[in-house]
Design a protein around this motif. Structure first.
Motif, PDB file in Angstrom:
ATOM      1  N   LYS A 131       0.953  -1.552   0.245  1.00 39.59           N
ATOM      2  CA  LYS A 131       0.066   0.027  -0.047  1.00 39.59           C
ATOM      3  C   LYS A 131       0.952   1.149  -0.319  1.00 39.59           C
ATOM      4  CE  LYS A 131      -4.307  -1.891   1.741  1.00 39.59           C
ATOM      5  NZ  LYS A 131      -5.396  -1.241   3.052  1.00 39.59           N
ATOM      6  N   GLU A 190      -0.179   4.345  -2.144  1.00 37.11           N
ATOM      7  CA  GLU A 190      -1.691   4.676  -2.158  1.00 37.11           C
ATOM      8  C   GLU A 190      -0.908   5.608  -0.667  1.00 37.11           C
ATOM      9  OE1 GLU A 190      -5.244   3.406   0.638  1.00 37.11           O
ATOM     10  OE2 GLU A 190      -4.586   2.260  -0.599  1.00 37.11           O
ATOM     11  N   GLU A 196       0.506   9.129  -2.863  1.00 37.98           N
ATOM     12  CA  GLU A 196      -0.427   9.370  -3.223  1.00 37.98           C
ATOM     13  C   GLU A 196      -0.809  10.641  -1.967  1.00 37.98           C
ATOM     14  OE1 GLU A 196      -0.832  10.275  -6.095  1.00 37.98           O
ATOM     15  OE2 GLU A 196      -0.541   8.758  -7.228  1.00 37.98           O
ATOM     16  N   ARG A 197      -0.755  10.602  -0.554  1.00 36.55           N
ATOM     17  CA  ARG A 197      -1.543  11.294  -0.081  1.00 36.55           C
ATOM     18  C   ARG A 197      -0.952  12.590   0.785  1.00 36.55           C
ATOM     19  NH1 ARG A 197      -4.884   6.263   2.782  1.00 36.55           N
ATOM     20  NH2 ARG A 197      -3.430   6.058   4.081  1.00 36.55           N
TER      21      ARG A 197
END
Length: 254
Positions: free
Chosen positions: A153, A156, A159-160
């Protein structure tokens, strides 16, 4: 006289409670918070003293949380900062266990740190990410054979903005990597490793300096890490990190 309490430890303690929650479920077991990683994350978590708890820990408390981890079929592990929860170390020892103890270091906010030109922050979708994860695994295993590793993960989280991954290069050859997990104005550096064949050429320092600089660009004020040994701590001290406490880790092999 003992070392005066460093208020940065309170911010680090709140950080430790926050970070796993993005990819874990939470259970309260007596005075402990038990974090259980979601499937597919690629991480394993631990139990920590409940944030804000003020009780004195006992050997029974320790045995209870370890038994809960056994019942859940997750690693039996407890982590804490000795200076924040001083009653836990005697309780762990009374329960018959001896934890590992590691220097906990912080980069002072007034120490200037520049990114190293040999290292750069990776993007979530680039192929180097899998190779960077493999280099970290190889570095900690003490081997030079690097096999790409599923990033799980991580893209993900990257990305944030919850995860930064930095790798060091010689030309196009990736020589080591490390990561940081910013949460607000606090970030921990973790998993900094260089395979044996690339050591001694400053790649660990390049990765660390670039991670600190990247965290600061993201607004982080408190950058910290726990060193795996006194020798590793000396390397971080030379960069500018200073000791603020002792990270305790109890890991049991089942």
């Amino acid at each position: 006289m003992g070392r005066a309490h460093d208020t940065r430890l309170d911010r680090i303690e709140a950080y430790y409670d926050c970070v796993p929650r993005a990819v874990a479920s939470v259970e309260q077991v007596g005075p402990f918070t038990l974090f259980v990683a979601e499937e597919g994350t690629g991480w394993q978590f631990y139990a920590r003293p409940r944030l804000g708890g003020r009780g004195v820990f006992t050997a029974d408390d320790v045995c209870r949380v370890l038994e809960s981890q056994r019942e859940l079929d997750v690693p039996r592990a407890v982590e804490w900062v000795d200076e924040v929860t001083p009653s836990l170390l005697p309780a762990v020892r009374e329960a018959g266990y001896e934890p590992h103890r590691y220097p906990l270091l912080v980069m002072p906010s007034d120490v200037a740190v520049s990114p190293d030109p040999r290292a750069r922050t990776l993007h979530p979708a680039e192929p180097h990410l899998s190779l960077a994860m493999g280099a970290v695994s190889a570095g900690f295993a003490g081997r030079d054979e690097v096999e790409p590793k599923d990033p799980g993960k991580r893209p993900e989280l990257m990305e944030r903005g919850d995860l930064l991954v930095v790798a060091s290069f010689e030309g196009n050859r990736l020589c080591g990597a490390g990561s940081a997990a910013p949460r607000g104005d606090v970030a921990e550096l973790m998993g900094i490793a260089v395979p044996p064949g690339h050591r001694g050429r400053g790649h660990g320092t390049a990765i660390t300096s670039t991670l600190v600089a990247a965290c600061r660009e993201q607004g982080v004020e408190v950058v910290f890490l726990s060193a795996g040994s006194d020798a590793a701590a000396d390397i971080y001290r030379r960069i500018g990190f200073v000791d603020v406490g002792t990270a305790c880790i109890l890991e049991l092999d089942d």
